[in-house]
Design a protein around this motif. Structure first.
Motif, PDB file in Angstrom:
ATOM      1  N   ASN A  17       0.903  -1.060   0.101  1.00  0.00           N
ATOM      2  CA  ASN A  17      -0.084   0.059  -0.020  1.00  0.00           C
ATOM      3  C   ASN A  17       0.959   1.269  -0.020  1.00  0.00           C
ATOM      4  OD1 ASN A  17      -1.274   2.255   1.598  1.00  0.00           O
ATOM      5  ND2 ASN A  17      -2.920   1.130   0.979  1.00  0.00           N
ATOM      6  N   VAL A  18       0.647   2.125  -1.044  1.00  0.00           N
ATOM      7  CA  VAL A  18       1.524   3.304  -1.106  1.00  0.00           C
ATOM      8  C   VAL A  18       0.593   4.364  -1.511  1.00  0.00           C
ATOM      9  CG1 VAL A  18       3.605   2.026  -1.824  1.00  0.00           C
ATOM     10  CG2 VAL A  18       1.859   2.890  -3.657  1.00  0.00           C
ATOM     11  N   PRO A  19       1.062   5.747  -1.120  1.00  0.00           N
ATOM     12  CA  PRO A  19       0.211   6.930  -1.427  1.00  0.00           C
ATOM     13  C   PRO A  19       0.235   7.271  -2.830  1.00  0.00           C
ATOM     14  CG  PRO A  19       2.069   7.493  -0.128  1.00  0.00           C
ATOM     15  CD  PRO A  19       1.990   5.940  -0.337  1.00  0.00           C
ATOM     16  N   ASP A  20       1.231   6.866  -3.570  1.00  0.00           N
ATOM     17  CA  ASP A  20       1.318   7.320  -4.773  1.00  0.00           C
ATOM     18  C   ASP A  20       2.036   6.331  -5.659  1.00  0.00           C
ATOM     19  OD1 ASP A  20       1.994   8.484  -7.407  1.00  0.00           O
ATOM     20  OD2 ASP A  20       2.815  10.346  -6.565  1.00  0.00           O
ATOM     21  N   THR A  21       0.995   5.686  -6.637  1.00  0.00           N
ATOM     22  CA  THR A  21       1.721   4.426  -7.287  1.00  0.00           C
ATOM     23  C   THR A  21       2.940   4.807  -8.339  1.00  0.00           C
ATOM     24  OG1 THR A  21      -0.175   4.299  -8.686  1.00  0.00           O
ATOM     25  CG2 THR A  21      -0.252   3.100  -6.947  1.00  0.00           C
ATOM     26  N   THR A  22       2.588   5.699  -8.849  1.00  0.00           N
ATOM     27  CA  THR A  22       3.656   6.474  -9.894  1.00  0.00           C
ATOM     28  C   THR A  22       4.846   6.636  -9.307  1.00  0.00           C
ATOM     29  OG1 THR A  22       2.023   7.500 -11.393  1.00  0.00           O
ATOM     30  CG2 THR A  22       4.259   7.986 -11.702  1.00  0.00           C
ATOM     31  N   ALA A  23       4.932   7.505  -8.061  1.00  0.00           N
ATOM     32  CA  ALA A  23       6.246   7.559  -7.437  1.00  0.00           C
ATOM     33  C   ALA A  23       6.919   6.345  -7.046  1.00  0.00           C
ATOM     34  CB  ALA A  23       6.279   8.697  -6.596  1.00  0.00           C
ATOM     35  N   ALA A  24       6.078   5.541  -6.397  1.00  0.00           N
ATOM     36  CA  ALA A  24       6.466   4.322  -5.996  1.00  0.00           C
ATOM     37  C   ALA A  24       6.966   3.399  -6.585  1.00  0.00           C
ATOM     38  CB  ALA A  24       5.168   3.499  -4.733  1.00  0.00           C
ATOM     39  N   ALA A  25       6.319   3.244  -7.942  1.00  0.00           N
ATOM     40  CA  ALA A  25       6.775   2.390  -9.079  1.00  0.00           C
ATOM     41  C   ALA A  25       8.315   3.085  -9.653  1.00  0.00           C
ATOM     42  CB  ALA A  25       5.811   2.369 -10.183  1.00  0.00           C
ATOM     43  N   GLY A  36      16.356   8.664  -3.104  1.00  0.00           N
ATOM     44  CA  GLY A  36      15.499   9.255  -2.050  1.00  0.00           C
ATOM     45  C   GLY A  36      14.931   8.718  -0.718  1.00  0.00           C
ATOM     46  N   ALA A  37      15.633   7.645  -0.641  1.00  0.00           N
ATOM     47  CA  ALA A  37      15.244   6.665   0.641  1.00  0.00           C
ATOM     48  C   ALA A  37      16.051   7.314   1.640  1.00  0.00           C
ATOM     49  CB  ALA A  37      15.456   5.373   0.367  1.00  0.00           C
ATOM     50  N   HIS A  38      15.676   7.019   3.123  1.00  0.00           N
ATOM     51  CA  HIS A  38      16.856   7.446   4.040  1.00  0.00           C
ATOM     52  C   HIS A  38      16.586   6.537   5.065  1.00  0.00           C
ATOM     53  CE1 HIS A  38      12.786   9.274   5.160  1.00  0.00           C
ATOM     54  NE2 HIS A  38      13.268   8.929   6.435  1.00  0.00           N
ATOM     55  N   LEU A  39      17.608   6.360   5.740  1.00  0.00           N
ATOM     56  CA  LEU A  39      17.636   5.570   7.170  1.00  0.00           C
ATOM     57  C   LEU A  39      16.740   6.097   8.167  1.00  0.00           C
ATOM     58  CD1 LEU A  39      21.540   5.258   7.835  1.00  0.00           C
ATOM     59  CD2 LEU A  39      20.074   3.260   6.996  1.00  0.00           C
ATOM     60  N   VAL A  40      16.076   4.964   8.765  1.00  0.00           N
ATOM     61  CA  VAL A  40      15.288   5.114   9.906  1.00  0.00           C
ATOM     62  C   VAL A  40      15.954   5.505  11.072  1.00  0.00           C
ATOM     63  CG1 VAL A  40      13.151   4.439  11.540  1.00  0.00           C
ATOM     64  CG2 VAL A  40      13.377   4.094   8.807  1.00  0.00           C
ATOM     65  N   GLU A  41      16.234   6.548  11.736  1.00  0.00           N
ATOM     66  CA  GLU A  41      17.398   6.872  12.858  1.00  0.00           C
ATOM     67  C   GLU A  41      17.005   6.214  14.152  1.00  0.00           C
ATOM     68  OE1 GLU A  41      20.437   7.902  12.078  1.00  0.00           O
ATOM     69  OE2 GLU A  41      20.268   8.388   9.978  1.00  0.00           O
ATOM     70  N   ASP A  42      15.645   6.361  14.310  1.00  0.00           N
ATOM     71  CA  ASP A  42      15.068   5.963  15.790  1.00  0.00           C
ATOM     72  C   ASP A  42      14.670   4.644  16.056  1.00  0.00           C
ATOM     73  OD1 ASP A  42      13.142   6.568  14.394  1.00  0.00           O
ATOM     74  OD2 ASP A  42      11.749   7.642  15.503  1.00  0.00           O
ATOM     75  N   TRP A  43      15.068   3.798  15.231  1.00  0.00           N
ATOM     76  CA  TRP A  43      14.584   2.266  15.377  1.00  0.00           C
ATOM     77  C   TRP A  43      15.608   1.750  16.307  1.00  0.00           C
ATOM     78  CZ3 TRP A  43      10.676   0.468  12.393  1.00  0.00           C
ATOM     79  CH2 TRP A  43      10.548  -0.800  12.496  1.00  0.00           C
ATOM     80  N   MET A  82      15.123   1.120   6.579  1.00  0.00           N
ATOM     81  CA  MET A  82      15.056   2.041   5.970  1.00  0.00           C
ATOM     82  C   MET A  82      13.536   2.845   5.537  1.00  0.00           C
ATOM     83  SD  MET A  82      18.485   1.818   2.961  1.00  0.00           S
ATOM     84  CE  MET A  82      18.338   3.827   2.926  1.00  0.00           C
ATOM     85  N   GLN A  83      13.623   3.941   5.004  1.00  0.00           N
ATOM     86  CA  GLN A  83      12.214   4.396   4.642  1.00  0.00           C
ATOM     87  C   GLN A  83      12.345   4.882   3.045  1.00  0.00           C
ATOM     88  OE1 GLN A  83      10.606   7.549   7.012  1.00  0.00           O
ATOM     89  NE2 GLN A  83       8.694   6.515   7.161  1.00  0.00           N
ATOM     90  N   ALA A  84      11.294   4.346   2.176  1.00  0.00           N
ATOM     91  CA  ALA A  84      11.328   4.912   0.827  1.00  0.00           C
ATOM     92  C   ALA A  84      10.714   6.292   0.863  1.00  0.00           C
ATOM     93  CB  ALA A  84      10.481   4.149   0.112  1.00  0.00           C
ATOM     94  N   PRO A  85      10.994   6.970  -0.142  1.00  0.00           N
ATOM     95  CA  PRO A  85      10.443   8.456  -0.233  1.00  0.00           C
ATOM     96  C   PRO A  85       9.100   8.643   0.096  1.00  0.00           C
ATOM     97  CG  PRO A  85      11.803   7.866  -2.216  1.00  0.00           C
ATOM     98  CD  PRO A  85      11.726   6.681  -1.576  1.00  0.00           C
ATOM     99  N   ASP A  86       8.073   7.832  -0.315  1.00  0.00           N
ATOM    100  CA  ASP A  86       7.010   7.839   0.236  1.00  0.00           C
ATOM    101  C   ASP A  86       6.582   7.450   1.582  1.00  0.00           C
ATOM    102  OD1 ASP A  86       6.897   4.918   0.211  1.00  0.00           O
ATOM    103  OD2 ASP A  86       5.673   4.861  -1.410  1.00  0.00           O
ATOM    104  N   GLY A  87       7.524   7.141   2.478  1.00  0.00           N
ATOM    105  CA  GLY A  87       7.308   6.813   3.811  1.00  0.00           C
ATOM    106  C   GLY A  87       7.182   5.143   4.126  1.00  0.00           C
ATOM    107  N   THR A  88       7.074   4.473   3.077  1.00  0.00           N
ATOM    108  CA  THR A  88       7.157   2.980   3.301  1.00  0.00           C
ATOM    109  C   THR A  88       8.422   2.505   3.939  1.00  0.00           C
ATOM    110  OG1 THR A  88       5.769   2.803   1.205  1.00  0.00           O
ATOM    111  CG2 THR A  88       6.930   0.564   2.179  1.00  0.00           C
ATOM    112  N   VAL A  89       8.119   1.787   4.862  1.00  0.00           N
ATOM    113  CA  VAL A  89       9.326   1.273   5.619  1.00  0.00           C
ATOM    114  C   VAL A  89       9.790   0.144   5.032  1.00  0.00           C
ATOM    115  CG1 VAL A  89      10.169   0.427   7.911  1.00  0.00           C
ATOM    116  CG2 VAL A  89       8.832   2.550   7.850  1.00  0.00           C
TER     117      VAL A  89
END
Length: 110
Positions: A11-19, A79-86, A97-104
């Motif tokens: 489940n992603v908020p924007d399928t084009t960006a996620a693709a 565009g991904a980033h590390l989840v620092e507070d895990w 990590m977290q994808a640009p759309d927030g998907t972990v």
């Protein structure tokens, strides 16, 4: 056995960006008749991990020809980033990590 795992639905908020992100991250290609359906490279296989306490996410195995650090850098460039507070267990073999759309998702060491 009459069944195989055909897809993991994310489940992603924007399928084009996620693709765009996931196809670049994993080397998958969008199907011409359905660009929201990403096809793995030939010979790739997917596992299904069932866990009653964890959220839905992708576990990405780092191949032996690279390193977790190299993949973190590559994915950050997409565009991904590390989840620092895990909170990691002492023997953790994964990096969250977290994808640009927030998907972990997790990178798993070989």
């Amino acid at each position: 056995m009459g069944l195989t795992l055909g897809a993991i639905v994310l489940n992603v908020p924007d399928t084009t960006a996620a693709a765009t992100f996931w196809s670049q991250a994993l080397g998958f290609t969008s199907r011409a008749d359905n660009p929201d359906f990403l096809v793995p490279p030939a010979g790739a296989s997917t596992r299904l991990h069932l866990d009653s306490t964890d959220r839905t996410h992708l576990d990405l195995w780092v191949t032996p020809d690279t390193t977790v650090a190299a993949e973190v850098a590559r994915l950050e460039s997409l565009g991904a980033h590390l989840v620092e507070d895990w909170t990691y267990p002492p023997d953790a073999d994964f990096t969250v990590m977290q994808a640009p759309d927030g998907t972990v998702f997790c990178l798993i060491e070989p």
